[in-house]
Design a protein around this motif. Structure first.
Motif, mmCIF file in Angstrom:
data_model
loop_
_atom_site.group_PDB
_atom_site.id
_atom_site.type_symbol
_atom_site.label_atom_id
_atom_site.label_comp_id
_atom_site.label_asym_id
_atom_site.label_seq_id
_atom_site.Cartn_x
_atom_site.Cartn_y
_atom_site.Cartn_z
ATOM 1 N N HIS A 1 7.284 20.615 -2.741
ATOM 2 C CA HIS A 1 8.725 19.532 -0.865
ATOM 3 C C HIS A 1 7.634 19.273 -0.503
ATOM 4 C CE1 HIS A 1 6.753 23.785 0.526
ATOM 5 N NE2 HIS A 1 6.750 22.823 1.722
ATOM 6 N N LEU A 2 6.394 19.068 -0.490
ATOM 7 C CA LEU A 2 5.426 18.459 0.170
ATOM 8 C C LEU A 2 4.901 16.977 0.033
ATOM 9 C CD1 LEU A 2 3.080 21.213 2.070
ATOM 10 C CD2 LEU A 2 5.039 19.950 3.053
ATOM 11 N N TYR A 3 4.695 17.800 -1.370
ATOM 12 C CA TYR A 3 4.645 15.735 -2.290
ATOM 13 C C TYR A 3 6.107 14.903 -2.383
ATOM 14 C CZ TYR A 3 0.147 17.755 -3.958
ATOM 15 O OH TYR A 3 -1.744 17.563 -3.418
ATOM 16 N N GLN A 4 6.782 15.425 -2.605
ATOM 17 C CA GLN A 4 8.135 14.884 -2.692
ATOM 18 C C GLN A 4 8.592 14.580 -1.608
ATOM 19 O OE1 GLN A 4 10.847 18.364 -4.140
ATOM 20 N NE2 GLN A 4 9.968 17.914 -6.417
ATOM 21 N N GLU A 5 8.278 15.531 -0.749
ATOM 22 C CA GLU A 5 8.967 14.213 1.256
ATOM 23 C C GLU A 5 7.670 13.425 1.303
ATOM 24 O OE1 GLU A 5 11.291 14.386 4.536
ATOM 25 O OE2 GLU A 5 11.514 15.416 2.664
ATOM 26 N N ARG B 1 8.887 10.640 -0.953
ATOM 27 C CA ARG B 1 10.502 9.547 -0.288
ATOM 28 C C ARG B 1 9.847 8.985 1.233
ATOM 29 N NH1 ARG B 1 13.712 10.189 4.146
ATOM 30 N NH2 ARG B 1 12.547 12.283 4.530
ATOM 31 N N LYS B 2 9.411 10.009 1.988
ATOM 32 C CA LYS B 2 8.870 8.943 3.532
ATOM 33 C C LYS B 2 7.717 7.590 2.802
ATOM 34 C CE LYS B 2 9.783 12.844 6.659
ATOM 35 N NZ LYS B 2 8.725 13.505 7.441
ATOM 36 N N ALA B 3 7.243 7.505 1.968
ATOM 37 C CA ALA B 3 6.185 6.416 1.411
ATOM 38 C C ALA B 3 7.137 5.054 1.493
ATOM 39 C CB ALA B 3 5.376 6.974 0.345
ATOM 40 N N PHE B 4 7.830 5.322 0.113
ATOM 41 C CA PHE B 4 8.895 5.375 -0.353
ATOM 42 C C PHE B 4 10.101 3.972 1.086
ATOM 43 C CE2 PHE B 4 8.501 7.131 -4.588
ATOM 44 C CZ PHE B 4 8.435 5.380 -5.072
ATOM 45 N N GLU B 5 10.193 5.413 1.531
ATOM 46 C CA GLU B 5 10.881 4.471 2.648
ATOM 47 C C GLU B 5 10.643 3.717 3.724
ATOM 48 O OE1 GLU B 5 12.878 8.304 5.150
ATOM 49 O OE2 GLU B 5 14.052 8.073 3.566
ATOM 50 N N ASP C 1 0.847 -1.560 0.154
ATOM 51 C CA ASP C 1 -0.021 0.212 0.382
ATOM 52 C C ASP C 1 0.629 1.499 -0.340
ATOM 53 O OD1 ASP C 1 -1.941 -1.665 -0.267
ATOM 54 O OD2 ASP C 1 -2.934 -1.259 2.329
ATOM 55 N N GLU C 2 2.413 1.156 0.987
ATOM 56 C CA GLU C 2 2.612 2.533 1.127
ATOM 57 C C GLU C 2 3.954 2.818 -0.656
ATOM 58 O OE1 GLU C 2 3.848 4.981 3.523
ATOM 59 O OE2 GLU C 2 1.790 4.369 3.580
ATOM 60 N N GLN C 3 3.821 1.536 -1.212
ATOM 61 C CA GLN C 3 4.603 1.661 -2.403
ATOM 62 C C GLN C 3 3.943 2.479 -3.391
ATOM 63 O OE1 GLN C 3 7.868 0.357 -3.057
ATOM 64 N NE2 GLN C 3 7.469 1.136 -5.202
ATOM 65 N N HIS C 4 2.443 1.648 -3.261
ATOM 66 C CA HIS C 4 1.671 2.400 -4.473
ATOM 67 C C HIS C 4 1.178 3.585 -4.154
ATOM 68 C CE1 HIS C 4 -1.721 2.593 -7.251
ATOM 69 N NE2 HIS C 4 -2.977 2.815 -5.935
ATOM 70 N N ARG C 5 1.489 4.013 -2.609
ATOM 71 C CA ARG C 5 0.564 6.054 -2.458
ATOM 72 C C ARG C 5 2.062 6.518 -2.981
ATOM 73 N NH1 ARG C 5 1.260 9.252 1.976
ATOM 74 N NH2 ARG C 5 2.864 8.077 3.436
ATOM 75 N N ALA C 6 3.551 6.020 -2.646
ATOM 76 C CA ALA C 6 4.432 6.607 -3.300
ATOM 77 C C ALA C 6 4.468 6.587 -4.470
ATOM 78 C CB ALA C 6 5.876 6.081 -2.916
ATOM 79 N N GLU C 7 4.137 6.090 -5.161
ATOM 80 C CA GLU C 7 4.390 5.922 -6.557
ATOM 81 C C GLU C 7 3.088 7.122 -6.591
ATOM 82 O OE1 GLU C 7 3.543 2.673 -8.153
ATOM 83 O OE2 GLU C 7 5.799 1.338 -7.553
ATOM 84 N N GLY C 8 2.092 6.544 -6.871
ATOM 85 C CA GLY C 8 0.719 7.644 -6.602
ATOM 86 C C GLY C 8 1.301 9.820 -6.447
ATOM 87 N N LEU C 9 2.178 9.721 -5.366
ATOM 88 C CA LEU C 9 2.473 10.898 -5.205
ATOM 89 C C LEU C 9 3.900 10.863 -5.697
ATOM 90 C CD1 LEU C 9 2.995 10.396 -1.341
ATOM 91 C CD2 LEU C 9 0.967 12.347 -2.683
ATOM 92 N N ALA C 10 4.483 10.272 -6.249
ATOM 93 C CA ALA C 10 5.424 10.963 -6.975
ATOM 94 C C ALA C 10 5.660 10.967 -8.575
ATOM 95 C CB ALA C 10 6.354 9.653 -7.723
ATOM 96 N N ASN D 1 8.861 -2.068 5.600
ATOM 97 C CA ASN D 1 8.387 -3.257 6.117
ATOM 98 C C ASN D 1 8.337 -4.381 4.792
ATOM 99 O OD1 ASN D 1 6.432 -2.775 8.541
ATOM 100 N ND2 ASN D 1 6.937 -0.400 7.300
ATOM 101 N N ALA D 2 8.808 -4.509 3.899
ATOM 102 C CA ALA D 2 8.733 -5.660 2.686
ATOM 103 C C ALA D 2 9.056 -6.169 3.677
ATOM 104 C CB ALA D 2 9.326 -5.079 1.326
ATOM 105 N N VAL D 3 9.464 -7.974 2.970
ATOM 106 C CA VAL D 3 9.847 -8.370 3.400
ATOM 107 C C VAL D 3 10.930 -8.711 2.055
ATOM 108 C CG1 VAL D 3 9.802 -11.206 2.793
ATOM 109 C CG2 VAL D 3 7.573 -10.137 3.246
ATOM 110 N N GLN D 4 12.014 -9.037 2.990
ATOM 111 C CA GLN D 4 13.489 -8.719 2.351
ATOM 112 C C GLN D 4 13.641 -10.357 2.194
ATOM 113 O OE1 GLN D 4 14.456 -6.028 0.965
ATOM 114 N NE2 GLN D 4 13.363 -5.388 1.473
ATOM 115 N N PRO D 5 14.621 -11.275 0.860
ATOM 116 C CA PRO D 5 15.636 -12.437 1.181
ATOM 117 C C PRO D 5 16.306 -12.665 2.040
ATOM 118 C CG PRO D 5 16.006 -11.201 -0.265
ATOM 119 C CD PRO D 5 14.855 -9.856 -0.274
#
Length: 65
Positions: free
Chosen positions: A39-43, A46-50, A11-20, A55-59
């Motif tokens: 600058h608010l959209y960019q920040e 960035r925070k949503a991508f982070e 969900d955060e990845q999707h939100r980040a992509e939309g903001l970008a 929270n992503a599952v890493q190998p």
């Protein structure tokens, strides 16, 4: 409401992509009404991508060089 980390990351990845995409739209449109908020959209993107990455599952093993 309980949310599992992978679902939250998705969900955060999707939100980040939309903001970008929105930030790019603002950047490429001269006189865009939201230019002062760019600058608010960019920040936020960035925070949503982070957050998504945190929270992503890493190998576990086998992919490192």
């Amino acid at each position: 409401m309980t949310m599992f980390a992978p679902a939250f990351a998705f969900d955060e990845q999707h939100r980040a992509e939309g903001l970008a995409v929105r930030a790019e739209e603002i950047t490429t449109t001269p006189g865009h009404p939201s230019a002062d908020s760019l600058h608010l959209y960019q920040e936020s993107a960035r925070k949503a991508f982070e957050t998504a990455a945190a929270n992503a599952v890493q190998p576990d093993e086998g992919w490192r060089l």
